[in-house]
Design a protein around this motif. Structure first.
Motif, mmCIF file in Angstrom:
data_model
loop_
_atom_site.group_PDB
_atom_site.id
_atom_site.type_symbol
_atom_site.label_atom_id
_atom_site.label_comp_id
_atom_site.label_asym_id
_atom_site.label_seq_id
_atom_site.Cartn_x
_atom_site.Cartn_y
_atom_site.Cartn_z
ATOM 1 N N GLU A 58 -3.847 -9.826 -0.111
ATOM 2 C CA GLU A 58 -2.963 -8.795 0.452
ATOM 3 C C GLU A 58 -2.397 -7.902 -0.652
ATOM 4 N N TYR A 59 -1.996 -8.487 -1.758
ATOM 5 C CA TYR A 59 -1.409 -7.697 -2.833
ATOM 6 C C TYR A 59 -2.457 -6.835 -3.538
ATOM 7 N N TYR A 60 -3.695 -7.320 -3.633
ATOM 8 C CA TYR A 60 -4.761 -6.457 -4.148
ATOM 9 C C TYR A 60 -4.962 -5.268 -3.210
ATOM 10 N N ARG A 61 -4.891 -5.522 -1.906
ATOM 11 C CA ARG A 61 -5.023 -4.437 -0.941
ATOM 12 C C ARG A 61 -3.897 -3.423 -1.125
ATOM 13 N N GLN A 62 -2.697 -3.908 -1.310
ATOM 14 C CA GLN A 62 -1.571 -3.006 -1.546
ATOM 15 C C GLN A 62 -1.756 -2.206 -2.833
ATOM 16 N N ALA A 63 -2.330 -2.845 -3.837
ATOM 17 C CA ALA A 63 -2.508 -2.171 -5.130
ATOM 18 C C ALA A 63 -3.335 -0.908 -4.990
ATOM 19 N N PHE A 64 -4.419 -0.974 -4.238
ATOM 20 C CA PHE A 64 -5.272 0.201 -4.163
ATOM 21 C C PHE A 64 -4.994 1.081 -2.953
ATOM 22 N N PHE A 65 -4.110 0.653 -2.050
ATOM 23 C CA PHE A 65 -3.880 1.402 -0.826
ATOM 24 C C PHE A 65 -3.428 2.836 -1.091
ATOM 25 N N PHE A 66 -2.411 3.028 -1.902
ATOM 26 C CA PHE A 66 -1.930 4.373 -2.190
ATOM 27 C C PHE A 66 -2.601 4.981 -3.408
#
Length: 100
Positions: A58-66
């Motif tokens: 989830e945090y990897y997803r957040q890292a690249f989301f924006f």
């Protein structure tokens, strides 16, 4: 699977308007969780590994989301993008059954 306290700690490391600091803060925390999850899995602690690795994803997803510029890009081929999908060699710990 995110933890509010962890998210607030990560947010405290982000410089407003700086996409690189966003990416660094989320991905560095995810790296630590990923390492904890791998260590737990290697020690046979499947439940602990599952929670750490799911949070890391989830945090990897957040890292690249924006940090990405468009939804049609190749962000899922980058290491962070691949890590945000719960699959691959860590798959056996995602379920409680012995097969995956």
């Amino acid at each position: 699977m995110a933890n509010v306290g962890e998210c607030l700690a990560i947010a405290g490391q982000i410089t407003a308007g700086d996409r690189d600091s966003w990416f660094a803060a989320w991905s560095e925390f995810a790296d630590r969780l990923d390492a904890q999850g791998r260590a737990a899995l290697a020690s046979g602690h499947r439940a602990s590994a599952r929670w750490a690795l799911l949070r890391a994803a989830e945090y990897y997803r957040q890292a690249f989301f924006f940090h990405r510029d468009d939804l049609g890009g190749d962000e899922l081929t980058a290491p962070t993008g691949r890590a945000s999908t719960p699959s691959g060699p860590r798959c056996p710990c995602w379920t409680t059954t012995p097969r995956c």
